[in-house]
Each structure stands twice: as structure tokens, then as C-alpha cells.
Scaffold this active site. Sequence first.
Site, PDB file in Angstrom:
ATOM      1  N   GLU A 111      29.731  13.814 -43.313  1.00 50.82           N
ATOM      2  CA  GLU A 111      28.779  12.863 -44.211  1.00 50.82           C
ATOM      3  C   GLU A 111      29.689  13.075 -45.813  1.00 50.82           C
ATOM      4  O   GLU A 111      30.356  12.376 -46.077  1.00 50.82           O
ATOM      5  CB  GLU A 111      27.435  13.868 -44.302  1.00 50.82           C
ATOM      6  CG  GLU A 111      26.516  13.426 -45.353  1.00 50.82           C
ATOM      7  CD  GLU A 111      25.347  14.277 -45.784  1.00 50.82           C
ATOM      8  OE1 GLU A 111      25.388  15.367 -45.580  1.00 50.82           O
ATOM      9  OE2 GLU A 111      24.287  13.816 -46.393  1.00 50.82           O
ATOM     10  N   ASP A 127      16.219  10.919 -43.570  1.00 49.78           N
ATOM     11  CA  ASP A 127      16.746  12.413 -44.332  1.00 49.78           C
ATOM     12  C   ASP A 127      15.822  13.212 -45.122  1.00 49.78           C
ATOM     13  O   ASP A 127      15.188  14.070 -44.872  1.00 49.78           O
ATOM     14  CB  ASP A 127      18.232  12.120 -45.110  1.00 49.78           C
ATOM     15  CG  ASP A 127      19.217  13.399 -45.192  1.00 49.78           C
ATOM     16  OD1 ASP A 127      19.112  14.208 -44.336  1.00 49.78           O
ATOM     17  OD2 ASP A 127      20.098  13.234 -46.279  1.00 49.78           O
TER      18      ASP A 127
END
Length: 346
Positions: A210, A288
Site C-alpha cells: 500500500e 477500509d
Amino acid sequence: MSERVTASLNTYRTLPKVELHRHLEGSLRLTTMLDIAKQHGITIPADVLRLSTLVQIQEEDKFTFQNFLSKFNTLRLFYRSPDVIHRITREAVEDAAKDNVKYLELRFTPVALSRAERFPLHDVINWVIESAEEAARKYHVTVKLIASVNRHESAELAEQVAWLAAEHIPNGVVALDLAGNEAEFPSQPFYGIFKEARQAGLHVTIHAGEWGPAEHIREAIEELGADRIGHGVRVLEDKTVVALAKERGTAFEVCITSNYQSGVVEKLEDHPLMKMFEKGINVTINTDDPSISRITLSHEYYNACDTLQMPQYTLKERILAAAQAGFLPQQEKEKLTSQLKKDLNL
Ligand code: ADE
Ligand code: ZN
């Protein structure tokens, strides 16, 4: 928001959904934060708009991972009583259910929730388990829990969380997650903890690729035993890691808006979701931190299809793929999958 977005969002709202990557601490309602602030005398701006700038991403914010993570520091001010933790857990489940999420894996960070009042970790974990169970029953959604530890925090505390999580496998805790500042903190200090967690029967999901390179995904799979990868959007930078993830069937928990807001991609339209899919990566679509990002899972399905041109049929298939990648027992998984197939007309 334009009319087209609104009309289209409604079509995604009706779809039955599977959410594999949602943080409790990124799911607090603004109105609840204001209530908590009043009740506990927390000195924060008393109006919704000004509070929002502290705990949610704004258009004028710098889209960097540092800014994204900074929101969690403010959020830690709110975890002031068992009632607060019960309430935010119930509301997180309720909000998912209202968005037609049928299966939710809610992850929570016991160290974060315990910090402000020095609550014992085992109490915090019990409070979240109790309220998640209660809300799951009330709102007719299947919920499993994932305990999360941060790379930028103490490995000793992470080890305690791992042991407590393993003790609570019979109460719906299914996995251990490594989150936090991937750009500056290595995963190596956590290798032993994740090995023990796996041996104790927990599944493993790791935030990797990420804010760090594809190599971190290899490490997550090979050294930490990851069944799934959180984000993993930089996987395409290394063909050998793509091959490894395909060979292992590793599922990727992709979170489009989060990636945009934390500076992983410069424009939403540049998101590599479809490239990952075309290379054979087992992608799933997730939120998320819905409150920090000011989104729902419906928004993310909209983004996948309308912004990134994922065909509707593929979206439905990816919802099923998410159910398949869920950390739930085989029988429950089969039941969920067959219900979804029916409801999705697949
Ligand atoms: N914790 C919450 N959201 C996160 C993210 N996107 N990356 C790493 N840690 C997180
Ligand atoms: Zn995350």
C-alpha cells in the site's frame, strides 16, 4: 454530488455485499463523536463541520499517508468508556447492515481503544465481541472480528493482542492483521508473533504493498503467512510477486478511495484495480475506513464499476470471491455463498 452519481449509487445500495476490510476506528459517526465529546468533556470543535476536518479527509487535505494516519490520533481521544466502545461497535455493524452488507469482517485495534483510559486489553476485546454479536443479531448480518496491530507500535503489546485474539476464536475472532505505517516500519519484528498466531488457529491478513513496495507483499505471504493482503495495489511492480500471489490464490482487499486519499494513486481513475484483475489477482472491493473517507461500500462498488470500468457481472463475481476469501468456517461459507448466488442472480 451529481444526479448521475446519486442514481447510480442507488443501484449499488440494493446489492448484497461482502466487506473484508473495515476498521472499527475508521467507522465512527460524526454525530456520535459530538455526543461523546459532550458527555466526557472532550475539548474539540463543537460543530460537525469543524470536527470533520480533524477526523475525516477533506478535499483540501494533503493526500498523504501521514495525513491519513493522523486522523486516527484524534480519534483516540474518544475511546473514553466501555459504553463508548459498545456504542461505536454497534453503530459500525448497523451502518454496514444499512448498506446491505451481508457478511462483515470488522477489524479493531485493541491497543488504540485501550490507550486513552488505559483499559486492560482483555476488557476492550470483550466489549467489542459482545456488541458485535448483539448488533449482528439485531441487524441480521454475519459478523466476524479481526484483531489489528500496528507496525509502528510495540511488538510486546502486539504479542499480547495476538494471544488474547487466539483465546477468543470461539467468540468470533478469526484473524490477526498488521496495519499502520508501512512506509517507515518493517514487519520483521512481528514474524514470530504471526507464526504463533497461525499455530493458535488465527487466520492472517497483512496491510502490504500500500505505502510500501511489492516486496512487502512477498514478505507478508512468505514470512508472515498472509492468507490475504490488505490493499496490495503495488503488486504489479514485480511480476514474481504477481506470480506468487496467483499461485497461492491470495485474496487482495482493495480499498479504492482510501488509496486515493492516502496518496497511493494520484487520481481515482489511475487506480490499478482492473489491471490487477486482468493479471489474474484475486481482488475484492472494500472500504477500509468509511467514516474517515466519507464513503460506504456502495460508493466503492460505484467507483469500481463507473470510475474504473469494472463490468457489473465482474463486480458480482468479486462479491462472491470475497465470500470465498472470508475467514469463516466451511459450512457457514457455503451457506453465505449460496444465498449470495441467489440474491445476485449468479
Ligand atoms: N489503519 C487504518 N487504515 C489503514 C491503512 N489504510 N493502512 C494502514 N493502516 C491502516
Ligand atoms: Zn486498512
